[in-house]
Every structure is written in structure tokens, then in C-alpha cells.
Design an enzyme around this catalytic site. Sequence first.
Site, short mmCIF file in Angstrom:
data_model
loop_
_atom_site.label_atom_id
_atom_site.label_comp_id
_atom_site.label_asym_id
_atom_site.label_seq_id
_atom_site.Cartn_x
_atom_site.Cartn_y
_atom_site.Cartn_z
N LYS A 212 33.40 38.03 33.32
CA LYS A 212 33.32 37.83 34.77
C LYS A 212 34.11 38.90 35.52
CE LYS A 212 32.84 35.74 38.78
NZ LYS A 212 31.57 35.68 39.51
N CYS A 266 35.34 37.38 45.21
CA CYS A 266 35.13 37.88 43.85
C CYS A 266 35.46 39.37 43.73
CB CYS A 266 33.69 37.62 43.41
SG CYS A 266 33.31 35.88 43.13
#
Length: 420
Positions: A212, A266
Site C-alpha cells: 500500500k 493517502c
Amino acid sequence: MSFTTISVIGLGYIGLPTAAAFASRQKQVIGVDINQHAVDIINRGEIHIVEPALGNVVKMAVEGGFLRATTTPVEADAYLIAVPTPFKGDHDPDMAYVEAAAKSIAPVLKKGALVILESTSPVGATEQMAGWLAGMRTDLTFPQQAGEQADVNIAYCPERVLPGQVMVELIKNDRVIGGMTPVCSARASALYKIFLEGECVVTNSRTAEMCKLTENSFRDVNIAFANELSLICAEQGINVWELIRLANRHPRVNILQPGPGVGGHCIAVDPWFIVAQNPQQARLIRTAREVNDGKPHWVVDQVKAAVTDCLAATDKRASEVKIACFGLAFKPNIDDLRESPAMGIAQSIARWHSGETLVVEPNIRQLPKKLDGLCTLAKLDAALAAADVLVMLVDHDEFKAIPGDAVHQRYVVDTKGVWR
């Protein structure tokens, strides 16, 4: 063990769509959030965020009796933790929300439960979470203690969806499944397959965590190249968007588009998790972050120059010049303001400028606290009519529809190339 009752901890931009996806498959879903206002809205069958298609799914799930929200965790077969993981002032990961979520579910954990961490986290976070749970529930065994025979299974499964397309990508995209053991991975895969049409790709928890972070760091580095290119082109008197369009005609070149910086929870955050754990090795990743974090300062300087030009060409005083900032969200057509460079730019302009600073953001009803009292939230037409300097920060569809003759006679700072 089958999954009859599923609990999602954190009902924000990821947690609520995930809860709705499970509920749409007629599973009993209990969403948990510390925000009583959000809980009340969801229990009315409404949503507190902007996300296409989500509202109808939540409405049907609540009316059908498959989704309810609460502020206190209850017993369930599976728990998914989707809470914020910001960084501290020194860019170290702040795991306080994850720790609080883990400790909130610990009292209601039962043998056979599955706990999945979805929050973007530094490498080792899943193991750390397992340690917190084990410390609170000494009557149960966990993967780090009992391996395949553990009473509670634990996995890390990061989300990888695009705001504005969440309800499609949540179902269609492949999912990385990082169990602490093969049994943990198998059970996590079985859970997601309740609604997932993409593939479950199995690995271990540490690799899944790094995956991720890698995905978002890759994007951040590529955006930094485009943003740095825009600075170079400004110095050289070159239209950066024309340059990129031409360069991308090369079959092996695909330069991204520059902008006012990088935002969201993010891409603007995750690379720092790698840097914090690997400061000597992550030099390119750190530099990309610095380039993207520096872009808003450059934009503010461009606005100051535009105001100077406006003053030189008119008989107005600085206090009479109106600046309109178009967009506050971190990407087009959403209401998510987290880590948005547009927010910081608007704030800096308003603090510096003695005149009025207007803000146009069609996806919010009131200004966030950091801008309240500094800026005026304005409608699109009113801002276009009143402003002397126009600052394009977010390319919402409403802004792209503005005709060229509405802006060409103004002083314009266009960070998205919409009015080029």
C-alpha cells in the site's frame, strides 16, 4: 466459521462504503464511529460524505435492516478497522486511532473472530495491533502466539479505491490480503469475496502493508516530476501542459499532470511512513514529498505576482482587489478536504491579502474552521463577477464548464491548466 455479523470500525470515506458493500449482500453489518452526528445520519438512511452511488446503497441497507450504526462496538464474527492514520509533526506515523479502535473491540472479541486492519499503516502495524489485542485478552490466543491454531485471526488488507469511484472500485479492484498466517489470509479472502468481484491476492501482513505504501509513493514520485517540470517551464516561458501533451506522444512516456501540490489522506501522507522507517534509503521518496509540499508556496507567489500586476494596471488599492480561489477539495468532484493543498493556499492568500478572498467549492455548505473568518464562501457566478484575480486550484466539472471569455480578461493563476 461463516460471517453472519460484520462490524466496521470507522465510518468515513472508506469505512462507510465498505459497510454498505457488505450490507448490500444482506449481511448484518454494524458500523461503529465515535462521531454521534455521523451515526445519527447513517441510521436515518442518509450519508454524511459526498460519494456517488453510496447514498442509495446506504438507504436501501438501512431500510432493509442490514446496516445500523452505533458508537460502541458489539460482538461480531469479523471486524474491519478503517480509521485515520495521520503523521505527527515530525512525520512519524500516528497509530493512536488504530490503537483506540483495537482496544475498543477487545472486550467483545470472541473465539473464531477475524480482525482486519484496513487503515494505511507502517510496516509492522498489524503485528503491533495483534499485540495490543493479546495484551487485553489473555483468555484468547492470537497468531503471534498460536500460529494456525489461534483463537482470533488477524490480517492486513489495504483499500485501493479512487474517491468519486469508490462504490465501483471497491467491488471491481483486486485486493491484497496479508494474513499473519495462511489461515488468516484464507479467512480474510473469504470475507471479502462476499462482495468482491476482483481477485484476492494473498501475501503476508508486512508485505501487504508495504504494498500500500509503495503504490502511493510511486504515484507521489511521478506527480513530483510533473510538478517540478511545471516550475522549470514557468522559468523558461514554456506551456507545461502543451509540453507534456507532446512528450506523452512518445510510446514509452506517460507524464502525469501538474497541480497545486498533492493532497488526500493517502498520497500526501503514506510516503512519510516509508521515510520514517528507512530515512537513509528513502532519499528519492523524501525528495518527492518535499517537491510536492513546496508547490503550494510557489502558487502563492504566483498569486502575489498577479495582484501586483493588477495593481499596476488599475487605480485600485490592494484592499479593493478581490481574489477568488476555485476549489478546496484534494481532487475533483468530491468534498474531501484532507491534506488538500488548495486549503493551505487559500489560507495563505487570505492571511497575506488585505482585500477579500472568495472561495468557491460546490461540494461543501460551509467553510472549514481553518478558513472561517478568513475567506468568504461564494457561488460560482458571484465570484466570477466580483473577482479581479482568479486562482484555479481544483478542476471540478463546474469549473471546467466556465467559458473562456469569462476569464481571459482577468488576472489568472491556473494550476490545473483548465483555462489554458
